[in-house]
Design an enzyme around this catalytic site. Structure first.
Site, PDB file in Angstrom:
ATOM      1  N   HIS A 197      -5.873   2.708   1.084  1.00  0.00           N
ATOM      2  CA  HIS A 197      -5.159   3.861   1.631  1.00  0.00           C
ATOM      3  C   HIS A 197      -5.887   4.508   2.815  1.00  0.00           C
ATOM      4  O   HIS A 197      -5.301   4.755   3.868  1.00  0.00           O
ATOM      5  CB  HIS A 197      -4.933   4.925   0.554  1.00  0.00           C
ATOM      6  CG  HIS A 197      -4.340   4.387  -0.720  1.00  0.00           C
ATOM      7  ND1 HIS A 197      -3.336   3.446  -0.724  1.00  0.00           N
ATOM      8  CD2 HIS A 197      -4.597   4.649  -2.032  1.00  0.00           C
ATOM      9  CE1 HIS A 197      -3.010   3.167  -1.983  1.00  0.00           C
ATOM     10  NE2 HIS A 197      -3.762   3.872  -2.783  1.00  0.00           N
ATOM     11  N   ASP A 244       0.902  -1.139   0.000  1.00  0.00           N
ATOM     12  CA  ASP A 244       0.000   0.000   0.000  1.00  0.00           C
ATOM     13  C   ASP A 244       0.941   1.188   0.000  1.00  0.00           C
ATOM     14  O   ASP A 244       1.551   1.489   1.025  1.00  0.00           O
ATOM     15  CB  ASP A 244      -0.886   0.019   1.248  1.00  0.00           C
ATOM     16  CG  ASP A 244      -1.870   1.180   1.200  1.00  0.00           C
ATOM     17  OD1 ASP A 244      -1.448   2.297   0.842  1.00  0.00           O
ATOM     18  OD2 ASP A 244      -3.054   0.964   1.510  1.00  0.00           O
ATOM     19  N   HIS A 245       1.110   1.833  -1.143  1.00  0.00           N
ATOM     20  CA  HIS A 245       2.214   2.795  -1.244  1.00  0.00           C
ATOM     21  C   HIS A 245       2.052   3.972  -0.283  1.00  0.00           C
ATOM     22  O   HIS A 245       3.013   4.655   0.020  1.00  0.00           O
ATOM     23  CB  HIS A 245       2.428   3.243  -2.694  1.00  0.00           C
ATOM     24  CG  HIS A 245       1.442   4.251  -3.194  1.00  0.00           C
ATOM     25  ND1 HIS A 245       0.162   3.927  -3.532  1.00  0.00           N
ATOM     26  CD2 HIS A 245       1.551   5.590  -3.401  1.00  0.00           C
ATOM     27  CE1 HIS A 245      -0.472   5.020  -3.935  1.00  0.00           C
ATOM     28  NE2 HIS A 245       0.353   6.052  -3.860  1.00  0.00           N
TER      29      HIS A 245
HETATM   30  C1  BG6 Z   1      -3.610   4.643  -6.356  1.00  0.00           C
HETATM   31  C2  BG6 Z   1      -4.938   4.723  -7.036  1.00  0.00           C
HETATM   32  O1  BG6 Z   1      -3.586   3.563  -5.462  1.00  0.00           O
HETATM   33  O2  BG6 Z   1      -3.350   5.837  -5.650  1.00  0.00           O
HETATM   34  C3  BG6 Z   1      -4.998   5.932  -7.954  1.00  0.00           C
HETATM   35  O3  BG6 Z   1      -5.170   3.549  -7.783  1.00  0.00           O
HETATM   36  C4  BG6 Z   1      -4.610   7.177  -7.217  1.00  0.00           C
HETATM   37  O4  BG6 Z   1      -6.278   6.057  -8.518  1.00  0.00           O
HETATM   38  C5  BG6 Z   1      -3.304   6.988  -6.457  1.00  0.00           C
HETATM   39  O5  BG6 Z   1      -4.498   8.231  -8.131  1.00  0.00           O
HETATM   40  C6  BG6 Z   1      -3.005   8.186  -5.584  1.00  0.00           C
HETATM   41  O6  BG6 Z   1      -1.707   8.071  -5.083  1.00  0.00           O
HETATM   42  P1  BG6 Z   1      -0.836   9.344  -4.733  1.00  0.00           P
HETATM   43  O7  BG6 Z   1       0.446   8.810  -4.212  1.00  0.00           O
HETATM   44  O8  BG6 Z   1      -0.695  10.156  -5.982  1.00  0.00           O
HETATM   45  O9  BG6 Z   1      -1.636  10.102  -3.700  1.00  0.00           O
END
Ligand code: BG6
Length: 495
Positions: A240, A177-178
Site C-alpha cells: 500500500h 492492492d485494495h
Molecule cells: C491490509 C492489511 O492489507 O490492509 C491489514 O493486511 C490492514 O493489516 C488493512 O488492516 C488496512 O486496510 P484499510 O482499507 O482498512 O485501510
C-alpha cells in the site's frame, strides 16, 4: 448495456475475505446492473457445504445492504458450491464439470475469472491445475485475481510469479492492492494532473517534504497468526505505502491509460533508492505496541494477542524516510509511517511546501531574513475515513498591525456522495470484468517494492529490537518523531 458476462470461481469461498468483501461487492455490481443474468459464482474450499448452505451464507453477508426478498433470491440463485482440495487433481474434474454446466446454463461465453482468496502457498498448485485440467477455456477470457501477500520477499515473490506466469500472461493477472481501488487514492492523479497550480510546483524546488500516514486504531484482532510472521513492513509498506508513494512520485503520463501509468509507476519505484543495510538502519524505525489507554478504554499489548509469540519481535509500527534519486525529487524526503493500535484510524498525505524565499514581514531591526517563521503551505489529501482536500495558505490576521495568519481551505466529500461511492473491491472487480488493469500491480512494481523492503528487513533481523516501545493509543515510538526532527521537520498530523 453495461452487463458483464463471466463465471467467477472463488478459491477460499468460505473465507473471511470472500464474506466480508467479495460477496457484498458482487451484490452491489448486481444491483447496479453490471451483473444480471449472465454470471455465476462457484465458491470452493475444503469444507463440505451444499449449494443451499452456501447461498445462506452469501445471503447473510449482504444483509447490511438491505436487499429486497426478490433481490436476495435472484442474486443468490447464481451461487454454487463445490468442496475442493486444491492439491487433489481429481477434484479439479468436478470443478470443470460444474463450470461447463454453468457456462451453458447462463451463457457465459467461456469467460472465466479465477479469484484466489486463500493462503498463497497454494497459488502455484491451483494455477497449474487450472491449465492441466483444462478449466481455462479456449474461447472466452481467462483472468486471475490474486490477493496479497504476493510472496514474503523478492525471491518467494519471483518464484510465485514464475508459477502463475507459466499459465497466465501478465495482462491476464490482476494483483490486488485494495488501496488502488480507494476513491481518494485514485484522486492523487486527479489532483496532480488536473491542476496546474499543483503540478507546476510538484518538485524539489517548491516541495520541502511529503508525509504519508496510514494509521490504524485497531490491533491485530484475529489475524495474529498471519501478522506475527509478517509485520507492518511487509503488511503495509511493501504494497500500500509504496503504491501511494509511486503515485506521488511518478511523472505525468502522456495519456491516462493502463500502459502509460504502469510505465511511469515502474519508473517511479525504480527511482526510489534501495538502501544499503546501514542506510536502512538509519532511515527506518520500527515499533511494537504495549498496553495502553485511550478514551477510557484499555488495550492489551501485542505480545498478549491470540496466536502471537510471547516474545515476539514482530513490528506493528514502521516509520521511514524514502529518498528518490531523480531530477524532480532530489533532496525531498518522503516520510512514511503506519502502525496498529495508534491514536486514530486515518490515512493522509501531507505535501509540505517550501517557505517563501524571504520573509518581507520580518522585524526590520533584525538582519535575519529567512522565512522560517512564516507557516508553510500544506496540501493535505484525506484518504480515509474522511475524504477530501485541504490547503493551508497564509493571510493577514484581521485587525491593526500586520500579522500573518494561516487559513485553511477545506473540501470534504459529503456523507451522501460517500454512501453512493463504490467500495474499493467493487471497483476492482468491475475493472477486472472489463479487462482494465490500471488499478492493479504489475509484476515489475511488486518486484521493485520487494527489493526496497528486503534490505530493511535484513538489516532489522540482525538486531534485537527493544519491544514493546510504544503504548497503545499513541502515534508510535519516540524514534518515529526523532526521524523527522533530526532533519528539522515534524509530523504535520498529530492526532
Ligand atoms: C491490509 C492489511 O492489507 O490492509 C491489514 O493486511 C490492514 O493489516 C488493512 O488492516 C488496512 O486496510 P484499510 O482499507 O482498512 O485501510
Amino acid at each position: 448495456s453495461n452487463e458483464q458476462i463471466a463465471l467467477f470461481t472463488i478459491f477460499g469461498g468460505t473465507g473471511d475475505l470472500a464474506q466480508r468483501k467479495l460477496y457484498p461487492s458482487l451484490f452491489r455490481l448486481f444491483r447496479k446492473g453490471f451483473l444480471k443474468e449472465r454470471f455465476a459464482v462457484i465458491g470452493t474450499a475444503r469444507r463440505e457445504w451444499s449449494h443451499e448452505y452456501y447461498r445462506d451464507i452469501v445471503r447473510g453477508t449482504i444483509q447490511e445492504l438491505e436487499p429486497t426478498e426478490k433481490e436476495l433470491a435472484d442474486f443468490t440463485s447464481h451461487f454454487y458450491y463445490q468442496a475442493h482440495n486444491v492439491t487433489d487433481t481429481e477434484h479439479y474434474h468436478n470443478l470443470k464439470v460444474l463450470a461447463t454446466e454453468l457456462d451453458r446454463k447462463y451463457q457465459l461465453d467461456n469467460n472465466r475469472i479465477f479469484y484466489l482468496a486463500m493462503a498463497p502457498n497454494f497459488f502455484g498448485v491451483i494455477t497449474e491445475h487450472l491449465k492441466s485440467e483444462q478449466i481455462i477455456t479456449e474461447n472466452g477470457f481467462n483472468r486471475l485475481i490474486i490477493e496479497k501477500p504476493f510472496g514474503t520477499d523478492y525471491q518467494s515473490a519471483e518464484k510465485l510469479n514464475n508459477e502463475i506466469r507459466a499459465v497466465f500472461e501478465e495482462d491476464q493477472i490482476f494483483r490486488i492492492d485494495h488501496y488502488l481501488g480507494k476513491e481518494m487514492i485514485q484522486n492523487i492523479s486527479a489532483v496532480r494532473f488536473g491542476n496546474n497550480i499543483f503540478e507546476s510546483l510538484w518538485n524539489n524546488k517548491y516541495i520541502d517534504n511529503i508525509q504519508v500516514t496510514l494509521s490504524e486504531s485497531l490491533g491485530v484482532e484475529e489475524r495474529g497468526g498471519y501478522y506475527d510472521k509478517s509485520g507492518a513492513l511487509k503488511d503495509m509498506v511493501q504494497n500500500h505505502i509504496l503504491q501511494v508513494v509511486s503515485l506521488l512520485v511518478m511523472e505525468p503520463p502522456a495519456i491516462f491509460s493502463e500502459k502509460t501509468i504502469r510505465e511511469e509507476k515502474v519508473k517511479a519505484l525504480n527511482s526510489i533508492r534501495v538502501y544499503s543495510e546501514k542506510e536502512a538502519m538509519k532511515n527506518f524505525v520500527r515499533g511494537q505496541y504495549g498496553p495502553g489507554q485511550l478514551d477510557g478504554k484499555s488495550f492489551i499489548s501485542y505480545r498478549d494477542e491470540t496466536n502471537v509469540e510471547p516474545e515476539s519481535q514482530t513490528e506493528t509500527f514502521v516509520a521511514g524516510k524514502l529518498v528518490v534519486d531523480n531530477f524532480r525529487w532530489r533532496g525531498v524526503p518522503f516520510y512514511i509511517r503506519t502502525g496498529k493500535q495508534l491514536t486514530e484510524k486515518g490515512t493522509r498525505i501531507n505535501v509540505v511546501f517550501k517557505p517563501t524565499p524571504i520573509n518581507v514581514f520580518r522585524d526590520p531591526s533584525e538582519n535575519a531574513c529567512d522565512a522560517e517563521d512564516i507557516p508553510r503551505n500544506i496540501l493535505t489529501i484525506y484518504i480515509q475515513p474522511t475524504e477530501g482536500f485541504q490547503l493551508t495558505l497564509n493571510g493577514k490576521e484581521i485587525g491593526s498591525g500586520f500579522n500573518i495568519d494561516p487559513i485553511k481551505l477545506d473540501y470534504r466529500h459529503s456523507a451522501e456522495s460517500l454512501d453512493n461511492s463504490p467500495e474499493a473491491y467493487e471497483k476492482l472487480i468491475l475493472d477486472c470484468l472489463q479487462g482494465d488493469g490500471t488499478n492493479f500491480t504489475h509484476w515489475d512494481e511488486v518486484a521493485q517494492s520487494w527489493r526496497i523492503v528486503d534490505v530493511i528487513r535484513h538489516a532489522w533481523d540482525k538486531e534485537t529490537p527493544d519491544f514493546p516501545n510504544y503504548p497503545s493509543g499513541t502515534m508510535g515510538p519516540q524514534c518515529a518523531f526523532d526521524l523527522l526532527s533530526r532533519d528539522g521537520f515534524e509530523w504535520i498530523w498529530h492526532p
